[in-house]
Design an enzyme around this catalytic site. Structure first.
Site, PDB file in Angstrom:
ATOM      1  N   GLY A  69    -156.075  58.860  60.621  1.00  0.00           N
ATOM      2  CA  GLY A  69    -154.740  58.776  61.206  1.00  0.00           C
ATOM      3  C   GLY A  69    -153.742  58.045  60.327  1.00  0.00           C
ATOM      4  N   THR A  70    -154.163  56.963  59.714  1.00  0.00           N
ATOM      5  CA  THR A  70    -153.243  56.171  58.898  1.00  0.00           C
ATOM      6  C   THR A  70    -152.731  57.002  57.718  1.00  0.00           C
ATOM      7  OG1 THR A  70    -154.392  54.151  59.539  1.00  0.00           O
ATOM      8  CG2 THR A  70    -153.046  54.037  57.535  1.00  0.00           C
ATOM      9  N   GLN A 177    -154.108  59.523  69.439  1.00  0.00           N
ATOM     10  CA  GLN A 177    -154.749  59.218  70.731  1.00  0.00           C
ATOM     11  C   GLN A 177    -154.801  60.440  71.653  1.00  0.00           C
ATOM     12  OE1 GLN A 177    -156.318  56.484  71.633  1.00  0.00           O
ATOM     13  NE2 GLN A 177    -155.753  55.206  69.888  1.00  0.00           N
ATOM     14  N   HIS A 199    -162.323  59.872  64.560  1.00  0.00           N
ATOM     15  CA  HIS A 199    -163.119  58.849  65.260  1.00  0.00           C
ATOM     16  C   HIS A 199    -162.573  58.523  66.649  1.00  0.00           C
ATOM     17  CE1 HIS A 199    -160.874  54.902  64.646  1.00  0.00           C
ATOM     18  NE2 HIS A 199    -160.217  55.679  63.805  1.00  0.00           N
ATOM     19  N   THR A 235    -162.126  65.084  46.116  1.00  0.00           N
ATOM     20  CA  THR A 235    -163.262  65.892  46.586  1.00  0.00           C
ATOM     21  C   THR A 235    -163.370  65.810  48.107  1.00  0.00           C
ATOM     22  OG1 THR A 235    -164.407  65.512  44.528  1.00  0.00           O
ATOM     23  CG2 THR A 235    -165.776  66.191  46.394  1.00  0.00           C
ATOM     24  N   CYS A 320    -156.079  47.709  65.786  1.00  0.00           N
ATOM     25  CA  CYS A 320    -155.753  47.433  64.391  1.00  0.00           C
ATOM     26  C   CYS A 320    -155.052  46.090  64.219  1.00  0.00           C
ATOM     27  CB  CYS A 320    -154.900  48.558  63.826  1.00  0.00           C
ATOM     28  SG  CYS A 320    -155.626  50.161  64.145  1.00  0.00           S
TER      29      CYS A 320
HETATM   30  N1  PLP Z   1    -152.088  56.119  65.224  1.00  0.00           N
HETATM   31  C1  PLP Z   1    -152.534  55.715  66.419  1.00  0.00           C
HETATM   32  C2  PLP Z   1    -151.733  56.014  67.657  1.00  0.00           C
HETATM   33  C3  PLP Z   1    -153.744  55.008  66.519  1.00  0.00           C
HETATM   34  O1  PLP Z   1    -154.184  54.608  67.709  1.00  0.00           O
HETATM   35  C4  PLP Z   1    -154.472  54.732  65.328  1.00  0.00           C
HETATM   36  C5  PLP Z   1    -155.714  53.935  65.381  1.00  0.00           C
HETATM   37  O2  PLP Z   1    -155.932  53.141  66.275  1.00  0.00           O
HETATM   38  C6  PLP Z   1    -153.969  55.216  64.100  1.00  0.00           C
HETATM   39  C7  PLP Z   1    -152.764  55.900  64.083  1.00  0.00           C
HETATM   40  C8  PLP Z   1    -154.718  55.004  62.830  1.00  0.00           C
HETATM   41  O3  PLP Z   1    -155.804  55.895  62.770  1.00  0.00           O
HETATM   42  P1  PLP Z   1    -157.050  55.637  61.786  1.00  0.00           P
HETATM   43  O4  PLP Z   1    -157.848  54.535  62.409  1.00  0.00           O
HETATM   44  O5  PLP Z   1    -157.786  56.923  61.766  1.00  0.00           O
HETATM   45  O6  PLP Z   1    -156.479  55.282  60.461  1.00  0.00           O
END
Ligand code: PLP
Length: 376
Positions: A69-70, A177, A199, A235, A320
């Protein structure tokens, strides 16, 4: 252990794990190579791309695999912004985004971009009229999350995207989410860029994807060997990609029954807390099984540690930034009254939870609250 922090991460499903196994073992070929050992991994990636695309109503060529996600959020926002470097353009987002969006936007502010952070109401909803008012001629991107990670609120994405398109502005949504948990059709909703992370739906960590609508191009952030049609070099994580597709497919197939089960558990938990002094944060329209609670005159972090000792895992705010003791930006933005705000915990249920477990969570919480009130 009762695990009730599925918004932070989810356990990998047996189906996903099984699907991944060959690619961690005998099928280790680099999918970009030309000999036979690459054929099976290459085919598996193509099938995974197809599965993921059809899960959100997209075309396979609109799906780009990332590390989660990040990265997807960073890419959608920077990849759009970098097309306008040095031009003092504007991005519109909301005050309650995940830090993957917020910190990307604030970094772009240092590079000279302007960013508007739209407020939300007490339920955490962005008002489409606020978006309409914020748009100006220099707006190049609108990024509003589909569902909030702390309070579960689902944003009015279709309406927000419609407004963006009425001014010919691309619309990105952080759907980390939401993917696998609520039905999503990118065409019906009018989404141009969508971020997701495996995940969060019982897939492996470190794997995600970015959906980019055909015809909307963005700058690549990772340059190298030209994988992912030259858009994201490196890769491919074959096992991760295959596991993500298997996990997402599993969620799509069981979504209706699963969500009924999760909402029944959530309602049971709320009923179990009857008599306690608490508020429920978030909107009626929320991610199934997601419950943000604010208790009067207690510290959420103290509750978290005491529950942990009772073998119950919940969160206070976003996973996070769970080491921070400051009030989360989301709880601040929805203006939870001060006597409740510090007592916020997030319970996010998953397909591995059952009635007995939610009864135990409610019972343990009530016991703790009674202890605290006797102490004071
Ligand atoms: N965006 C949202 C709304 C999230 O809840 C999260 C993780 O908690 C992320 C982005 C980041 O995702 P990742 O943990 O896969 O980097």
């Amino acid at each position: 252990m009762i695990y009730a922090d599925h918004a932070a991460t989810t356990p990998i499903s047996a189906t996903a794990l099984q699907a991944m196994q060959p690619y961690l073992d005998t099928q280790y070929g680099n999918p970009s190579t030309l000999y036979r050992l690459a054929r099976t991994p290459r085919k598996a990636i193509a099938e995974a791309r197809q599965t993921i695309a059809s899960a959100i109503g997209a075309k396979p060529q609109e799906i780009f695999f990332t590390s989660g996600g990040t990265e997807s959020d960073n890419w959608a926002i920077k990849g759009n912004a970098f097309r306008h470097l040095g031009q003092k353009k504007r991005i519109i987002t909301s005050a309650i985004e995940h830090h993957a969006v917020l910190n990307t936007c604030s970094w772009l502010e240092h590079l000279g971009f302007d960013v508007d952070y739209l407020p939300v109401d007490s339920k955490g909803c962005v008002n489409p009229n606020d978006l309409l008012r914020a748009i100006s001629d220099d707006t190049i991107l609108i990024s509003i999350m589909m569902a909030n990670n702390e309070i579960g609120t689902i944003e009015p994405i279709q309406e927000l995207a419609r407004i963006a398109h009425s001014r010919h502005i691309p619309f990105h949504t952080d759907a980390v989410q939401a993917v696998g948990h609520i039905p999503i059709d990118v065409n019906n909703l009018g989404i141009d860029f969508l971020s997701a992370s495996a995940h969060k739906f019982n897939g492996p960590k470190g794997t995600g994807f970015l959906y980019c609508r055909e015809g909307y191009s963005i700058e690549a952030l990772l340059h190298g060997g030209g994988q992912e049609s030259g858009m994201r070099s490196g890769t491919e994580n074959t096992a991760g990609i295959v596991g993500m597709a298997a996990a997402l497919n599993e969620h799509i197939l069981s979504m209706t029954a699963e969500n009924e089960h999760l909402e029944a558990l959530r309602n049971r938990l709320i009923c179990g807390l009857e008599g306690a002094d608490f508020m429920i944060n978030g909107s009626k329209s929320h991610i199934p099984g997601s419950l943000s609670l604010s208790f009067a005159h207690v510290e959420g972090e103290v509750l978290l540690h005491r529950l942990d000792l009772m073998e119950i895992a919940v969160a206070t705010g976003s996973a996070c930034n769970s080491k921070d003791t400051v009030l989360s930006h989301v709880i601040q933005a929805i203006q939870v009254p001060s006597q409740y705000a510090n007592g916020t915990i997030r319970i996010t249920l998953g397909m591995d939870n059952n009635e007995e477990q939610v009864d135990q969570i409610a019972h343990s919480l009530k016991r703790l609250l009674l202890q605290f009130s006797n102490l004071s």
